[in-house]
Design an enzyme around this catalytic site. Sequence first.
Site, PDB file in Angstrom:
ATOM      1  N   GLU A 280       0.852  -1.198   0.000  1.00 55.53           N
ATOM      2  CA  GLU A 280       0.000   0.000   0.000  1.00 55.53           C
ATOM      3  C   GLU A 280       0.882   1.240   0.000  1.00 55.53           C
ATOM      4  O   GLU A 280       1.934   1.283   0.651  1.00 55.53           O
ATOM      5  CB  GLU A 280      -0.913  -0.002   1.221  1.00 55.53           C
ATOM      6  CG  GLU A 280      -1.865   1.177   1.279  1.00 55.53           C
ATOM      7  CD  GLU A 280      -2.855   1.057   2.431  1.00 55.53           C
ATOM      8  OE1 GLU A 280      -3.408   2.093   2.840  1.00 55.53           O
ATOM      9  OE2 GLU A 280      -3.080  -0.081   2.921  1.00 55.53           O
TER      10      GLU A 280
ATOM     11  N   GLU B  92      -2.625  10.656   2.814  1.00 54.65           N
ATOM     12  CA  GLU B  92      -3.780  10.770   3.695  1.00 54.65           C
ATOM     13  C   GLU B  92      -3.787  12.165   4.322  1.00 54.65           C
ATOM     14  O   GLU B  92      -2.783  12.609   4.887  1.00 54.65           O
ATOM     15  CB  GLU B  92      -3.730   9.700   4.780  1.00 54.65           C
ATOM     16  CG  GLU B  92      -3.854   8.300   4.188  1.00 54.65           C
ATOM     17  CD  GLU B  92      -3.664   7.185   5.197  1.00 54.65           C
ATOM     18  OE1 GLU B  92      -4.431   6.219   5.149  1.00 54.65           O
ATOM     19  OE2 GLU B  92      -2.729   7.294   6.016  1.00 54.65           O
TER      20      GLU B  92
END
Length: 871
Positions: A87, A91
């Site tokens: 991943e 964010e």
Amino acid sequence: MSNDKACSCCDVKFLLMIIRNHIHLKSFLILILLISGLSGKDYKGSELRTIASYTYGRFEVRMQSAFGSGMLSSLFTYHDDGIAWNEIDIEILGQYTDQIQLNTITPGQINHVYTHDADYNPHDSFHVYAFEWAPDYVAWFIDGIEVYRDQGNHIFQLNLAQKIMMNMWIPEYPDWVGPWNDSILPVYAFYDWVKYYSYTPGSGDTGSDNSFSLQWVDNFEYWDQSRWQKATHTWWGNNCDFTPENVVFQDGYMILCLTDNFNLGFSGEIPTDGRTYLRRDGEEILDRDGNPILLKGLGLGGWLVPEGYMLHIPGYGSPSAIQNMIVDLVGDGVAQSFYNNYEQNYVNSSDIAQIAEWGFNSVRLPFHYNKLSPETGVYLEEGFAQIDSLLKWCEQNELYLILDMHCAPGGQNPNNISDSGGEALLWTMPEHQEHTIQLWQVIAERYGNEEWIGGYDLLNEPVLPSGYSNTHLRNLYMDIRSAIRSVDQNHILFIEGNWYATDFTNLTPPFDGNMVYSFHKYWDETGIETIQNYLAIRNAYNIPLWLGESGENSNQWFAEVIELVESNNIGWNWWTHKKLDTITSPLSAPIPNQFQTVLDYWNNGGVQPPTYVSISGLMLLAENMAIENCEIHQDVLMALLNREELQVNMPFITHVLPGTIDAVDYDMGLNTVSYSDVQFMTTDGSSGDAWNSGYSYRNDGVDIELSGGNSPTMYNIGWTQDDEWLEYSIQVQETGVFTVWMTVATPNGGFFRLYLDGEDLIGLVNVNPTDDWQNWTNQNMGEVILPVGDHILQLYITQGGFNISQIMFEPMSMIGDLTMDMTVDVLDIVALVNLILFAEPNDYEMWAGDLDGSGTLDVIDIVLLVDLILE
């Protein structure tokens, strides 16, 4: 994603794996209850994810995140096939107004978090976020600037294909995202576009080391269900469910919503995102800041659409004809290598930077449809990549890029400029029109949100065949317009008239709220009557005009036309920025000798040059197109951008006398300012009259040719006519008498005068015949007295018919030198005394002996002469 949170569906898979490994029913029932608890939560979030997965690449988004404690907005990639974690995250936590979290998660759910301190509030404005994923690094970028690069050994574990995802959710980790308070609901994150670039080291054109190539852009004009899925899941650690109703496509944005269970979807207002475009406002064109702008641009003609006259290739060849000639000469492989080098050198970042530095604010790119789409439904990434690179250079230099379909499928006119093959088949074959419409839609979808795209010039110089009217042209324009507006509401449509962009009959009234009528102007008069019809359209419909193409004339014509349009608030784009061996463009590339051999063969036939000569000629031609190998024509640039400075004499070079003046180096200035010529611009395109009959060296009305015979200079002035004149700024180092020599060639002879600051220096002077236009002789034209200082020397041709190469001023004597022996000494004192006492001085003796300037010779002049000798 970060910390202990899980993936989109991996918790369910993990639970199923546990089920397979637990043997008694009680555990199974407990797990069933846990799974059921994953749904029916009090809040609804949102997630959009690609159907396809990608290994390595550059991933970009333009977004404005959501504000509020306890939640986050994101762009990330995730491997969701199996439990080996891969991943990469961007964010944006809603509680912070100055932080962006960057992370990679590797197998074992190991986080590698980096917090970037931003100098802006990500919840108040749109920004471009990106990360590059390569085998040995992950690098993150904000608004094009790299902010963090991770090259740890764990990066090598990121080797699984990942989906592109964006989501908004409520983590159960207040120490990470802050405490949750549902009074903030509903909240929204806005996504403008997403881009994916494949990892192509060694052949890319974007990103670090140009290792990435753009594969697709989604501008979110609609939900492309062939690319995206809306999520419908949740996981432990997420206090909301994902629901498709909270992924909304509206007004060119993808909106992620975070709501309660009862008020799903988007019910707010899309923020003003600061995204600005060149646009129409009444009769004005406004820039990105909303201020009126007068476009001043250069065309990039000859780059992606070569034309025969630009390369001196006979027959004014079309792009296809030129390519066929080259292939016939050297074969397909060498031809392709030539075109690769030619295109890399003809326009690159140096050209665009130079254009901006000169003072232009826009460029117009003529393109050939087959560079982008050789047939309906087929699109060539390498062609779009060239436009992408150009757009990047334009953005770096703050130039608007206007895309011009110069060659449409089938050809929009019957000429070589549209590569039509002699028939304008665009109008007679519907499949060509459909191809054109589809291509423009693809172009608009790709560039719809690019702020430095100035607009789309839909068809260059259409000429409809017999039996077709401007109604057909309007109908096609409206079809193209509908296709573009389905994906792009932002950019100007530039609409050209029939008959080479001059006839706008039936193209009014305007059919789009953001369009501009574009006319072209060549080889005609420069008065306001020549654009009156266009002004009438503007006045009637309150719509801007643009002179989309003009040039190929003299500096005088350039200056007058630009004065005409600018005084009427019309922007312009000049044709074109660079050509081979030209005087009308800012840049001129030299003709290599070997390529001249090829040109001679193409022009005259005979024996084909050896292959090695042809290859060498073509490759040197490609090399010479690079800007560093080109000559810059400052006179052309001044006519385009600083024409007011040409209202007075400006030295072309500094002429210091005694010395030699090359006749072609007369001062810079407009006609009747630094020169006067009978034919100084072309205003009748059918006449063939040239402003510069020799088409060499400079772009004024003065006729200059390449010299031959025994000329001491490369160029000479020819085709002289009665009452023409030239002016030269000179610096005389010391007052003196000079013999005037002129290097001339003529079978007929002629007459001229020399003036210094408006005063006749020498009287009427005869030029003797030399039997031929290139049989050069130095002729003694007499003696003149030149005072020290800066002056304007004028060569006035009273009877033309002779060529001029040089004017030479050879010192004969100096003030005080009465004996004319080039020294000032006691003999001159004796001569001065004799003149005072016994003789009447002639003009030279009066000039040389009157040192105090009193107009008489007396004892004071003797004293001054003694002082001069002693000094």
